[in-house]
Design an enzyme around this catalytic site. Structure first.
Site, short mmCIF file in Angstrom:
data_model
loop_
_atom_site.label_atom_id
_atom_site.label_comp_id
_atom_site.label_asym_id
_atom_site.label_seq_id
_atom_site.Cartn_x
_atom_site.Cartn_y
_atom_site.Cartn_z
N CYS A 162 0.88 -1.36 -0.04
CA CYS A 162 0.11 -0.07 -0.05
C CYS A 162 0.82 1.18 -0.01
O CYS A 162 0.26 2.17 0.05
CB CYS A 162 -0.86 -0.13 1.16
N HIS A 294 -2.71 8.11 6.08
CA HIS A 294 -2.81 6.84 5.19
C HIS A 294 -4.31 6.26 5.62
O HIS A 294 -4.98 5.89 4.58
CB HIS A 294 -1.90 5.61 5.96
N GLU A 305 -1.80 5.53 13.53
CA GLU A 305 -1.45 6.68 12.76
C GLU A 305 -1.68 8.00 13.58
O GLU A 305 -1.00 9.04 13.59
CB GLU A 305 -2.36 6.83 11.48
N LYS A 324 -9.23 8.36 1.47
CA LYS A 324 -9.75 7.01 0.82
C LYS A 324 -11.22 6.91 1.20
O LYS A 324 -11.70 6.06 0.67
CB LYS A 324 -8.96 5.93 2.02
N HIS A 329 -9.36 2.69 -0.75
CA HIS A 329 -8.07 2.42 -1.02
C HIS A 329 -7.36 1.76 -2.30
O HIS A 329 -7.60 0.48 -2.69
CB HIS A 329 -7.83 1.36 0.32
N PHE A 388 1.35 -2.63 4.58
CA PHE A 388 1.67 -3.96 5.39
C PHE A 388 2.97 -4.46 5.15
O PHE A 388 3.57 -4.06 4.02
CB PHE A 388 0.72 -5.24 4.71
#
Lengths: 400, 85
Positions: A162, A294, A305, A324, A329, A388
């Site tokens: 990502c 993110h 975050e 997003k 995403h 990830f």
């Protein structure tokens, strides 16, 4: 070291067929998430996504091109065409020999993989289309962009899940800054909204069934999107010499790894990459006027975050949003689509919202620009990507 | 013209991106602007259309003559006949 500016932008997203449409939708708080129109959608647990609807490649590409372009490549080719046109780029021979392209993708030609696995496993066919390999390889889009635009310098694909697009754009930034290339096309492309692509994510139990609500107490996970965004990163002197319009300046980039867990993010890694990107830009946290988070909408990401941003920015956390919530995403392309949100903030003074936000979570940030865009003059923005496997990449941009 | 010939010509026209009228029997495939990628894609489409296996692998055309549209049609007719036998 050269200063690096953005002179072109192009996009294909669920929000629009170009960068301007996508940014206008972000400003209007339009959500591109809806029911998925894909084969076997009725077998999905969470059949929603931010899909590029009514995409008609036969009206944009030749039969030969379609046979060679996976859907992800189609998005990239169209986004790059727009970006190069906006930049007004006409690279002379010796310049094109050093100009290049670096894109991010997490899955490459997943539609091609999905279709051909179906053919051999489900339909028991013993042959597949002859271009299956050149369509599905992660580097296909990059190769096509280099061929279409005559870019003979560095050309490669970055795949860091990502964070792919942020890593790609950061490397493009470093190459232009160092003088290795005068111009780089960069960004990301992803078309993971395939039956197999979504099933894989369902397995992780992180997919939302009703919608994407980042930082909201009742958030239930992520919603996948698809698309591409391509930017033209250019040596500022080169851009000024040819009279190009400058959209924004890229001033800092950092990448850092959690060295922690294959799926769980780590606060220390998120903090470290934000601090390092700001240090690379030579700026204090106080300079930042907007953060594009993110913000996946998962329990873990948004909590961690938020804590990392609070740790870096202390009592003066700037407005933060997760776009997003609108474009989904977009996995390996998401950082590039989110760079458009940053351009919207810098260029037009519009901070895009976090849509779908319903209730405050004490573990999350207080001001996530909930449900409506906000006007604000900002000089500097930060864009986060935390992949990830703990691969983090953050970019810092400044108003031109 | 046989049904097989019509189908082969239609596939060649599609993959070469030319009008069907331009696809005549004695024409070398290269004369239609077909490169190696177009040829392999054509072979695949013909195999799918007739459910046959054209023995071409690794650029080795072997015993199958695919140099012209006419040769291609004859090769396909032979393979379809073998399959039926």
């Amino acid at each position: 070291m050269a200063r690096v500016v953005i002179t072109g932008s192009g996009a294909v997203t669920s929000l629009g067929r170009d960068a301007a449409q996508t940014m206008a939708a972000m400003a209007a708080g339009r959500v591109g998430i809806g029911a998925l129109d894909i084969r076997d959608a009725d077998r999905l647990i969470a059949p929603i996504g931010a899909q590029v609807k009514a995409w008609a490649p036969e009206t944009m590409f030749t039969v030969r091109e379609i046979s060679l372009y996976d859907r992800a490549t189609q998005f990239a080719v169209e986004a790059a065409r727009q970006a190069v046109a906006q930049a007004g780029l006409d690279l002379p021979g010796e310049m094109a020999a050093r100009a290049g392209v670096v894109l991010g993708t997490a899955g490459g030609g997943l539609g091609t993989t999905d279709d051909n696995y179906r053919a051999v496993y489900e339909e028991r066919k013993d042959r597949v289309h002859p271009f299956t390999v050149p369509r599905l390889m992660h580097s296909a889009a990059v190769s096509h962009l280099s061929m279409i635009h005559g870019l003979r310098g560095p050309a490669f694909t970055v795949s860091t899940a990502c964070a792919s697009a942020n890593h790609a754009m950061g490397l493009a930034f470093q190459m232009v800054r160092s003088g290795a290339a005068p111009v780089m096309l960069t960004g990301g492309a992803e078309a993971m909204l395939t039956f197999g692509g979504i099933k894989a994510w369902e397995g992780l139990r992180v997919m939302a069934r009703s919608g994407c609500r980042p930082f909201s107490l009742n958030r239930e996970g992520m919603v996948m999107g698809e698309g591409a965004a391509v930017l033209v990163f250019e040596d500022r002197d080169h851009a000024l010499a040819r009279g190009a319009k400058i959209l924004a300046e890229v001033v800092g980039f950092a990448m850092a790894s959690d060295a922690g867990d294959i799926v769980m993010p780590k606060q220390e890694g998120a903090e470290a990459v934000m601090r390092a990107a700001l240090a690379d830009a030579g700026m204090d946290p106080g300079a930042v006027g907007y953060i594009n988070a993110h913000g996946t909408g998962t329990q873990a990401n948004d909590r961690i975050e938020s804590a990392a941003i609070r740790a870096v920015f202390g009592a003066a956390v700037p407005p933060v949003s997760s776009t997003k919530s609108m474009h989904g995403h977009c996995i390996g392309a998401t950082g590039a689509v989110e760079l458009l949100a940053c351009l919207l903030a810098l260029k037009d003074g519009i901070l895009p919202p976090t849509m779908g936000w319903e209730a405050a979570d004490p573990d999350c940030l207080e001001d996530v620009i909930p449900n409506a865009a906000r006007r604000a003059e900002v000089e500097v923005v930060l864009s986060n990507a935390f992949a990830f496997g703990g691969l983090n990449a953050a970019l810092v941009l400044r108003r031109a | 013209m046989t049904e097989i010939a019509e189908t082969v010509r239609a596939i060649v026209a599609e993959k070469a991106m030319v009008d069907l009228a331009e696809v005549s029997g004695d024409l070398p495939l290269a004369a239609l602007g077909m490169d190696s990628l177009a040829v392999v894609e054509t072979i695949f489409a013909i195999e799918e259309a007739f459910d046959i296996q054209i023995p071409v692998q690794g650029g080795d055309v072997g015993s199958v003559d695919l140099s012209t549209v006419g040769a291609m049609i004859r090769a396909v007719e032979g393979l379809v006949a073998q399959k039926a036998a």
